[in-house]
Write a protein that holds these residues in place. Structure first.
Motif, short mmCIF file in Angstrom:
data_model
loop_
_atom_site.label_atom_id
_atom_site.label_comp_id
_atom_site.label_asym_id
_atom_site.label_seq_id
_atom_site.Cartn_x
_atom_site.Cartn_y
_atom_site.Cartn_z
N UNK A 122 -17.76 -16.33 -11.00
CA UNK A 122 -18.56 -17.26 -10.20
C UNK A 122 -19.46 -18.12 -11.09
N UNK A 123 -19.95 -17.55 -12.16
CA UNK A 123 -20.80 -18.31 -13.08
C UNK A 123 -20.01 -19.38 -13.83
N UNK A 124 -18.74 -19.09 -14.13
CA UNK A 124 -17.95 -19.99 -14.97
C UNK A 124 -17.10 -21.00 -14.18
N UNK A 125 -16.68 -20.65 -12.98
CA UNK A 125 -15.85 -21.58 -12.22
C UNK A 125 -16.67 -22.76 -11.73
N UNK A 126 -16.07 -23.94 -11.66
CA UNK A 126 -16.80 -25.10 -11.14
C UNK A 126 -16.91 -25.04 -9.62
N UNK A 127 -17.80 -25.85 -9.07
CA UNK A 127 -17.87 -25.99 -7.62
C UNK A 127 -16.48 -26.39 -7.13
N UNK A 128 -15.99 -25.73 -6.11
CA UNK A 128 -14.64 -25.95 -5.61
C UNK A 128 -13.61 -25.03 -6.25
N UNK A 129 -14.01 -24.33 -7.33
CA UNK A 129 -13.11 -23.39 -7.97
C UNK A 129 -12.78 -22.24 -7.03
N UNK A 130 -11.59 -21.72 -7.16
CA UNK A 130 -11.14 -20.67 -6.24
C UNK A 130 -10.82 -19.37 -6.96
N UNK A 131 -10.99 -18.30 -6.21
CA UNK A 131 -10.59 -16.97 -6.66
C UNK A 131 -9.68 -16.39 -5.58
N UNK A 132 -8.57 -15.82 -6.02
CA UNK A 132 -7.63 -15.16 -5.11
C UNK A 132 -7.44 -13.73 -5.55
N UNK A 133 -7.58 -12.80 -4.62
CA UNK A 133 -7.42 -11.38 -4.90
C UNK A 133 -6.36 -10.80 -3.98
#
Length: 175
Positions: A89-100
């Motif tokens: 969360x600290x490194x991804x840009x605004x709009x960046x996504x995470x999929x689990x």
């Protein structure tokens, strides 16, 4: 695109295709044995835009250009999953996504059936040591939940979150 806990690289060809020739995929795994199989998979498929990195996901530094992270059947076996997700969360840009995507303790199942499932999946590293791990709830603290679904009658889950401007904690709670 970063594939955390990429294992033998089963996602890499699809991810490579999704990002296209102008994009890049980085597969990260701790196990040299798994990465060896992933390297062979990458070579056989001719995936020029895939890089493999041997690293502990707790220590891996997401590249500045990364806009999405995927982890399939991995983070629910990492005791420090909350720390890993917070770092994403600290490194991804605004709009960046995470999929689990992963296994979870199936609520409401009788204990004997849960135990049978653990025995059947033990060759893949599954144990009851991880049954209280809930990476999706950690992700909810750092990402805006876009989707959460249970699969296999509650024994697996999929989660997609997006980093919003100024997002600190959503408190979405349990699914």
């Amino acid at each position: 695109m970063v594939d955390l806990c990429c294992g033998t690289g089963v996602n890499l060809e699809e991810l490579s295709s999704a990002v296209g020739s102008r994009g890049a995929v980085i597969g990260v795994d701790l196990s040299e044995g798994m990465l060896s199989e992933a390297r062979e998979r990458v070579r056989a498929a001719g995936l020029a835009n895939v890089q493999l990195v041997q690293a502990d996901v707790r220590d891996y530094q997401l590249p500045d250009e990364a806009a999405a992270v995927l982890s399939t059947f991995g983070l629910e076996m990492v005791p420090a999953y909350d720390e890993v997700i917070e770092g994403l969360a600290e490194r991804l840009p605004v709009g960046g996504r995470v999929g689990l995507l992963g296994l979870k303790h199936p609520e409401g199942w009788p204990d004997w059936l849960v135990e049978a499932g653990v025995v059947a999946t033990k060759p893949f590293g599954v144990s009851r040591d991880y049954e209280d791990f809930r990476p999706w709830t950690a992700a909810d603290q750092h990402f805006d939940r876009r989707s959460f679904r249970e699969h296999l009658l509650g024994a697996a889950y999929s989660y997609v979150g997006e980093k919003a401007q100024g997002l600190t904690s959503l408190g979405n709670g349990e699914p």
